[in-house]
Design a protein around this motif. Structure first.
Motif, PDB file in Angstrom:
ATOM      1  N   UNK A   1      12.590  20.658  -3.340  1.00 56.83           N
ATOM      2  CA  UNK A   1      11.555  20.006  -4.157  1.00 56.83           C
ATOM      3  C   UNK A   1      11.938  18.552  -4.492  1.00 56.83           C
ATOM      4  N   UNK A   2      12.360  17.807  -3.462  1.00 58.05           N
ATOM      5  CA  UNK A   2      12.750  16.404  -3.688  1.00 58.05           C
ATOM      6  C   UNK A   2      11.505  15.512  -3.620  1.00 58.05           C
ATOM      7  N   UNK A   3      11.278  14.756  -4.670  1.00 56.31           N
ATOM      8  CA  UNK A   3      10.169  13.783  -4.682  1.00 56.31           C
ATOM      9  C   UNK A   3      10.735  12.423  -5.080  1.00 56.31           C
ATOM     10  N   UNK A   4      10.564  11.437  -4.177  1.00 51.78           N
ATOM     11  CA  UNK A   4      11.071  10.086  -4.445  1.00 51.78           C
ATOM     12  C   UNK A   4       9.909   9.103  -4.356  1.00 51.78           C
ATOM     13  N   UNK A   5       9.818   8.201  -5.295  1.00 56.54           N
ATOM     14  CA  UNK A   5       8.814   7.139  -5.235  1.00 56.54           C
ATOM     15  C   UNK A   5       9.397   5.881  -5.871  1.00 56.54           C
ATOM     16  N   UNK A   6       8.611   4.841  -5.923  1.00 57.41           N
ATOM     17  CA  UNK A   6       9.117   3.561  -6.402  1.00 57.41           C
ATOM     18  C   UNK A   6       8.157   2.951  -7.411  1.00 57.41           C
TER      19      UNK A   6
ATOM     20  N   UNK B   1       0.836  -1.203   0.000  1.00 53.27           N
ATOM     21  CA  UNK B   1       0.000   0.000   0.000  1.00 53.27           C
ATOM     22  C   UNK B   1       0.875   1.259   0.000  1.00 53.27           C
ATOM     23  N   UNK B   2       1.960   1.220   0.773  1.00 53.12           N
ATOM     24  CA  UNK B   2       2.918   2.339   0.834  1.00 53.12           C
ATOM     25  C   UNK B   2       3.457   2.648  -0.569  1.00 53.12           C
ATOM     26  N   UNK B   3       3.773   1.601  -1.313  1.00 49.91           N
ATOM     27  CA  UNK B   3       4.306   1.777  -2.669  1.00 49.91           C
ATOM     28  C   UNK B   3       3.224   2.277  -3.625  1.00 49.91           C
ATOM     29  N   UNK B   4       2.004   1.745  -3.504  1.00 51.56           N
ATOM     30  CA  UNK B   4       0.904   2.184  -4.370  1.00 51.56           C
ATOM     31  C   UNK B   4       0.518   3.640  -4.109  1.00 51.56           C
ATOM     32  N   UNK B   5       0.731   4.119  -2.874  1.00 50.17           N
ATOM     33  CA  UNK B   5       0.415   5.505  -2.522  1.00 50.17           C
ATOM     34  C   UNK B   5       1.611   6.439  -2.750  1.00 50.17           C
ATOM     35  N   UNK B   6       2.554   5.994  -3.600  1.00 50.70           N
ATOM     36  CA  UNK B   6       3.725   6.800  -3.981  1.00 50.70           C
ATOM     37  C   UNK B   6       4.627   7.138  -2.792  1.00 50.70           C
ATOM     38  N   UNK B   7       4.646   6.255  -1.763  1.00 45.15           N
ATOM     39  CA  UNK B   7       5.563   6.474  -0.640  1.00 45.15           C
ATOM     40  C   UNK B   7       7.007   6.301  -1.100  1.00 45.15           C
ATOM     41  N   UNK B   8       7.926   6.972  -0.405  1.00 38.70           N
ATOM     42  CA  UNK B   8       9.336   6.824  -0.790  1.00 38.70           C
ATOM     43  C   UNK B   8       9.836   5.449  -0.338  1.00 38.70           C
ATOM     44  N   UNK B   9      10.827   4.871  -1.041  1.00 35.66           N
ATOM     45  CA  UNK B   9      11.354   3.557  -0.649  1.00 35.66           C
ATOM     46  C   UNK B   9      11.803   3.567   0.813  1.00 35.66           C
ATOM     47  N   UNK B  10      11.575   2.449   1.511  1.00 34.34           N
ATOM     48  CA  UNK B  10      11.889   2.368   2.953  1.00 34.34           C
ATOM     49  C   UNK B  10      13.335   2.730   3.251  1.00 34.34           C
ATOM     50  N   UNK B  11      14.244   2.352   2.338  1.00 34.41           N
ATOM     51  CA  UNK B  11      15.673   2.519   2.602  1.00 34.41           C
ATOM     52  C   UNK B  11      16.178   3.921   2.258  1.00 34.41           C
ATOM     53  N   UNK B  12      15.289   4.811   1.782  1.00 35.04           N
ATOM     54  CA  UNK B  12      15.745   6.098   1.275  1.00 35.04           C
ATOM     55  C   UNK B  12      15.104   7.256   2.037  1.00 35.04           C
ATOM     56  N   UNK B  13      15.944   8.089   2.665  1.00 38.75           N
ATOM     57  CA  UNK B  13      15.480   9.271   3.391  1.00 38.75           C
ATOM     58  C   UNK B  13      15.751  10.498   2.525  1.00 38.75           C
ATOM     59  N   UNK B  14      14.687  11.148   2.042  1.00 39.87           N
ATOM     60  CA  UNK B  14      14.825  12.276   1.102  1.00 39.87           C
ATOM     61  C   UNK B  14      15.626  13.435   1.701  1.00 39.87           C
ATOM     62  N   UNK B  15      15.393  13.755   2.988  1.00 43.63           N
ATOM     63  CA  UNK B  15      16.124  14.863   3.630  1.00 43.63           C
ATOM     64  C   UNK B  15      17.612  14.554   3.732  1.00 43.63           C
ATOM     65  N   UNK B  16      17.893  13.307   4.067  1.00 41.42           N
ATOM     66  CA  UNK B  16      19.296  12.904   4.195  1.00 41.42           C
ATOM     67  C   UNK B  16      19.988  12.936   2.824  1.00 41.42           C
ATOM     68  N   UNK B  17      19.256  12.496   1.803  1.00 44.93           N
ATOM     69  CA  UNK B  17      19.794  12.530   0.443  1.00 44.93           C
ATOM     70  C   UNK B  17      20.158  13.969   0.062  1.00 44.93           C
ATOM     71  N   UNK B  18      19.280  14.924   0.369  1.00 49.22           N
ATOM     72  CA  UNK B  18      19.533  16.335   0.055  1.00 49.22           C
ATOM     73  C   UNK B  18      20.784  16.838   0.774  1.00 49.22           C
ATOM     74  N   UNK B  19      20.909  16.468   2.068  1.00 50.69           N
ATOM     75  CA  UNK B  19      22.093  16.901   2.844  1.00 50.69           C
ATOM     76  C   UNK B  19      23.376  16.309   2.276  1.00 50.69           C
ATOM     77  N   UNK B  20      23.332  14.990   1.997  1.00 46.01           N
ATOM     78  CA  UNK B  20      24.541  14.295   1.522  1.00 46.01           C
ATOM     79  C   UNK B  20      24.990  14.820   0.167  1.00 46.01           C
ATOM     80  N   UNK B  21      24.035  15.109  -0.702  1.00 50.97           N
ATOM     81  CA  UNK B  21      24.366  15.637  -2.028  1.00 50.97           C
ATOM     82  C   UNK B  21      25.037  17.006  -1.906  1.00 50.97           C
ATOM     83  N   UNK B  22      24.506  17.830  -0.976  1.00 48.51           N
ATOM     84  CA  UNK B  22      25.070  19.167  -0.747  1.00 48.51           C
ATOM     85  C   UNK B  22      26.496  19.069  -0.207  1.00 48.51           C
ATOM     86  N   UNK B  23      26.728  18.102   0.676  1.00 51.81           N
ATOM     87  CA  UNK B  23      28.065  17.934   1.271  1.00 51.81           C
ATOM     88  C   UNK B  23      29.064  17.340   0.278  1.00 51.81           C
TER      89      UNK B  23
END
Length: 312
Positions: free
Chosen positions: A239-244, A207-229
């Motif tokens: 404007x980060x949007x992640x889905x599966x 249901x999480x995947x069907x409702x466009x939830x982000x993958x369990x293993x992926x934290x969008x905020x952390x991804x933004x921080x790591x990319x910046x660093x």
């Protein structure tokens, strides 16, 4: 940590072959258990046959989903039909919950209206069912079941059956040695409770995947921080949007950067970073040179700029 997930057709072919073998075995033993359950009067066997009926449908859906998922993307389905596997897993989970409720209801009725059970026949059929389930579970467990929600759904169904067969064997032993028939409905309820837990987890994930939830293993905020660093030219990510889709993560993001000498080279580095660190093969990156001042950027601006200043 860098992982490389290849989405080869070899994996799909292997999954299909395992699913087909498990489907044939399960279908044959489902028929055997229905006949055995009716002849012996055992609810535990019929409960297990009920699970096996849902399993047979589940494995058939899994097979169809693997087949459809290989279809090429079209103008109407730009990702292909990868979501079918998730939809199949979702339907499987609901089916499991429904069949478990029916068995529960029948078991309660058996306490008030006990029926004779032929322990010996029940035992023979239950042992055969256990062997069939062990073979099916082994086949599916060797598939790419950690990544493929659909194969995992099928494996969970078979695991439920496996437990059902063990329950039927225990109930048969009790009936053979003591003649105490309530052992039959009691064991069928215990098996049902074990299956409910697995089905609920599967329902939640699909249901999480069907409702466009982000993958369990992926934290969008952390991804933004790591990319910046990680990339000095990157000032802010918003404007980060992640889905599966199926097993593949997809991302869109805006990146505020220092105006680069080579726009394409910087874009390529961002894509490479997303692929190496997050296994994202499909990314849409919008590069911006001006500061983003809209409300939903301010929060990410403050956190990523702090990280950026610490980094330098």
């Amino acid at each position: 940590m860098v992982h490389n997930h290849s989405h080869s057709h070899n994996g799909d072919d292997a999954n299909r072959a395992r699913l087909l073998a498990a489907f044939v075995i399960t279908a044959l033993f489902m028929v055997a258990e229905v006949i055995g359950g009716l002849l012996s009067g055992s609810l535990a066997l019929l409960a297990d046959a009920g699970h096996m009926l849902i399993d047979t449908a589940a494995l058939l859906m899994a097979l169809l989903a693997v087949q459809f998922a290989q279809r090429k993307p079209s103008s109407r389905h730009t990702f292909g039909l990868l979501r079918l596997t998730t939809l199949a897993a979702f339907i499987n989970a609901i089916a499991l919950l429904v069949i478990t409720l029916l068995i529960f209801w029948e078991a309660i009725d058996r306490f008030y209206h006990p029926e004779p059970v032929k322990g010996g026949l029940m035992m023979g059929v239950a042992i055969s069912g256990l062997l069939a389930n062990l073979v099916s579970f082994w086949l599916l467990h060797r598939g790419g079941e950690e990544k493929n929600l659909n194969v995992r759904a099928a494996a969970l169904h078979v695991l439920g059956d496996l437990l059902g067969s063990v329950g039927a064997i225990i109930a048969a032993l009790i009936i053979i040695f003591t003649g105490w028939t309530p052992a039959d409905p009691i064991l069928s309820i215990l098996v049902s409770l074990l299956v409910v837990r697995s089905a609920w987890t599967l329902l939640r994930e699909s249901l999480h995947e069907l409702l466009e939830g982000s993958p369990q293993s992926l934290d969008a905020n952390r991804l933004a921080r790591t990319l910046t660093q990680s990339i000095p030219e990157v000032r802010n990510v918003h404007h980060v949007h992640v889905w599966q889709v199926g097993e593949k993560p997809v991302i869109t993001l805006h990146v505020q950067v220092v105006p680069p000498h080579d726009h394409d080279a910087l874009l390529q580095r961002i894509h490479r970073f997303l692929h190496q660190h997050y296994q994202i093969e499909h990314a849409t990156v919008q590069m911006e040179y001006q500061r983003c001042d809209t409300a939903d950027c301010l929060l990410t601006l403050s956190t990523t700029e702090q990280d950026h200043s610490h980094h330098h």
